[in-house]
Design an enzyme around this catalytic site. Structure first.
Site, PDB file in Angstrom:
ATOM      1  N   HIS A 156      34.582 110.198  10.976  1.00 28.27           N
ATOM      2  CA  HIS A 156      33.386 109.426  11.376  1.00 28.27           C
ATOM      3  C   HIS A 156      33.760 108.022  11.859  1.00 28.27           C
ATOM      4  O   HIS A 156      32.966 107.092  11.728  1.00 28.27           O
ATOM      5  CB  HIS A 156      32.375 109.314  10.233  1.00 28.27           C
ATOM      6  CG  HIS A 156      32.091 110.615   9.530  1.00 28.27           C
ATOM      7  ND1 HIS A 156      31.063 111.450   9.892  1.00 28.27           N
ATOM      8  CD2 HIS A 156      32.737 111.235   8.503  1.00 28.27           C
ATOM      9  CE1 HIS A 156      31.060 112.520   9.109  1.00 28.27           C
ATOM     10  NE2 HIS A 156      32.073 112.427   8.253  1.00 28.27           N
ATOM     11  N   SER A 277      40.967  91.546  35.633  1.00 27.62           N
ATOM     12  CA  SER A 277      39.571  91.401  36.036  1.00 27.62           C
ATOM     13  C   SER A 277      39.504  90.441  37.218  1.00 27.62           C
ATOM     14  O   SER A 277      40.303  89.511  37.315  1.00 27.62           O
ATOM     15  CB  SER A 277      38.757  90.853  34.865  1.00 27.62           C
ATOM     16  OG  SER A 277      37.622  90.161  35.333  1.00 27.62           O
ATOM     17  N   LYS A 283      41.636  88.827  31.094  1.00 27.87           N
ATOM     18  CA  LYS A 283      41.478  90.247  30.807  1.00 27.87           C
ATOM     19  C   LYS A 283      42.712  91.089  31.142  1.00 27.87           C
ATOM     20  O   LYS A 283      43.396  90.857  32.110  1.00 27.87           O
ATOM     21  CB  LYS A 283      40.286  90.837  31.597  1.00 27.87           C
ATOM     22  CG  LYS A 283      38.928  90.336  31.180  1.00 27.87           C
ATOM     23  CD  LYS A 283      38.536  90.718  29.767  1.00 27.87           C
ATOM     24  CE  LYS A 283      38.290  92.196  29.580  1.00 27.87           C
ATOM     25  NZ  LYS A 283      37.085  92.649  30.281  1.00 27.87           N
ATOM     26  N   GLU A 290      40.789 104.856  30.663  1.00 28.42           N
ATOM     27  CA  GLU A 290      39.364 104.955  31.003  1.00 28.42           C
ATOM     28  C   GLU A 290      39.147 105.937  32.146  1.00 28.42           C
ATOM     29  O   GLU A 290      38.224 106.758  32.122  1.00 28.42           O
ATOM     30  CB  GLU A 290      38.809 103.585  31.395  1.00 28.42           C
ATOM     31  CG  GLU A 290      38.670 102.641  30.211  1.00 28.42           C
ATOM     32  CD  GLU A 290      38.300 101.231  30.666  1.00 28.42           C
ATOM     33  OE1 GLU A 290      37.120 100.907  30.674  1.00 28.42           O
ATOM     34  OE2 GLU A 290      39.208 100.470  31.037  1.00 28.42           O
TER      35      GLU A 290
END
Ligand code: ARG
Length: 459
Positions: A156, A277, A283, A290
């Site tokens: 979980h 970024s 970043k 992804e």
């Protein structure tokens, strides 16, 4: 004048049809399979006396010449030729004349496309298996260094029990091994030749299906022609197999994304496989995992697409089936680049063992060990032991101390049957190494698992 407009109209209507009907702009990818299929068919026709030696030689030379033209970029792929089968046959006839017109004896585009596409899928099954094995090897390289690196095992997404990082990676090795087996079993099942089925019912020409099957590397010939020309199970299987593999890759990617966050800080992807970024200079984004996660959705789309194309088709061949290729090509290319880039990302990734181990110090990861201790050492029934441990955890929360660090007096205040040997039991590494049941996370067990996968890869 009326001819002018009707000429214009029929020209524009037919070019629209050409554009709508054609597959040549993408099925040309199958040119090798197609020409090898034609070479095998011609050799068989010659053996059966349908072609004479001279015709066979002309066809063979012509087809070999066409391969050269295609590979040098000289070949003209024309939309009005509809598909690669007709484009190549037309070129052959323009090169060698009448002999070229005999090649299609005893054959149809229906069995021809089934041969080409099936062989492409079989080839890609083998390529993907190879790439999966290389990926597994890379996972093993990382895992080998971390059979004693603790990481919070979760259920979980909550801290559950300490496990080692190699054990976590070995879970993915299990998935990739199943993926390989799935590709291999599909390849075995679908290794049958459609050639000689012709349009749907077989042919009166004296074809030798076994001979062409053998030349083309098929294990055997298909049993029923009506099924064979309309069967696309092999394409569905590779789509399903890629989908399942991508689902595994996507799960690992999701973990890599989480692990690269400041909150986890378990890994850092290399600069080579990270992006920045356009606005936020600080970043470093995990675009690779992804995108792997995102591309998985696209592959599922191709699987659903083809299942849907097939579901209402009466026997045998229907033009709907032409829609089988693009999704498969796309899924195969996605699979190939995904396997390659995931391997490289893992190879260059930094594993921050220190952060993994520190993360184990919160969340009372050794709570199950206290319960197990009460059962084993104090003869307390597990349910009761669970309750006592719950109280110890509540106490830890109250005094802000992890159970693994709680001192004996605090523990004995909860239950006086707890002895001083409990301290060792609550140690996190002890907890991890206590899980020695087969397939468990103890370092020795994990090492066994890695051995198992190494042996598997050695074949
Ligand atoms: N381009 C077609 C396809 O990919 C080849 C088979 C065409 N057969 C036919 N009877 N129209 O499915």
């Amino acid at each position: 004048m009326d001819k002018m407009w009707s000429g214009r109209f029929s020209a524009s209507a037919s070019s629209l049809l050409d554009e709508f009907n054609a597959s040549i702009m993408y099925d040309r990818k199958l040119y090798r399979e197609d020409i090898e299929g034609s070479l095998a068919h011609a050799a068989m026709l010659a053996k059966q006396g349908v072609l004479n030696t001279d015709e066979l030689r002309q066809i063979t030379d012509g087809l070999n010449q066409i391969i050269k033209e295609i590979e040098s970029g000289e070949f003209e792929w024309k939309i009005e030729d509809e598909d690669l089968h007709m484009g190549i046959e037309k070129r052959l006839t323009s090169l060698i004349g009448d002999a070229g017109k005999k090649l299609h004896t005893g054959r149809s585009r229906n069995d021809q496309v089934a041969v080409d596409f099936r062989r492409y899928v079989l080839r890609k099954n083998a390529d993907i298996v190879k790439a999966l094995k290389l990926l597994m090897q890379e996972v093993i390289v990382v895992a080998d260094k971390h059979t004693n690196t603790m990481i919070p095992g979760m259920t979980h997404l909550q801290h559950a029990q300490p496990i080692n990082f190699a054990f976590h990676l070995a879970a993915y090795l299990s998935m990739f091994k199943r993926d390989i087996e799935r590709f291999e079993s599909s390849a075995e099942r679908n290794n049958i030749s459609p050639l000689g089925c012709a349009a749907l019912a077989g042919t009166p020409h004296p074809v030798d299906r076994n001979m062409t099957a053998e030349i083309l590397g098929f294990d055997s010939v298909s049993v029923n022609c009506l099924d064979t020309v309309s069967d696309r199970d092999f394409a569905l299987e590779i789509l399903f197999n890629i989908s399942t593999m991508m689902m595994h890759i996507s799960r690992l990617s999701e973990e890599l994304v989480m692990w690269s966050s400041y909150e986890f800080g378990f890994v850092e992807l290399s600069d080579e496989y990270s992006t920045g970024s356009s606005i936020m200079p600080q970043k470093k984004n995990p675009d690779v995992p992804e995108l792997l996660r995102g591309k998985t959705g696209r592959v599922y789309g191709s699987l659903m697409g083809l299942l849907t194309v097939m579901k209402g088709l009466p026997l045998a061949y229907n033009k709907d089936t032409q829609e089988d290729k693009e999704g498969v090509f796309d899924a195969v290319e996605t699979a190939e680049i995904s396997l390659e880039i995931l391997k490289e990302a893992l190879k260059t990734m930094e594993v921050k063992s220190h952060n993994m181990e520190s993360a184990c110090a919160i969340g009372h990861l050794s709570a199950t060990d206290l319960a197990d201790y009460l059962v084993a050492k104090c003869d307390i029934p597990f349910r009761e032991a669970h309750f006592i441990t719950g109280r110890a955890v509540a106490k830890g929360e109250e005094i802000k101390i992890d159970l693994s660090k709680m001192d004996l007096t605090d523990l004995q205040a909860i239950d006086e049957r707890i002895g001083e040997d409990v301290i060792e039991y609550l140690g996190l590494r002890h907890s991890m190494n206590a899980r020695t049941s087969e397939g468990g996370t103890a370092t020795v067990r994990t090492q066994e698992q890695l051995e198992y996968f190494k042996n598997y890869l050695k074949g």
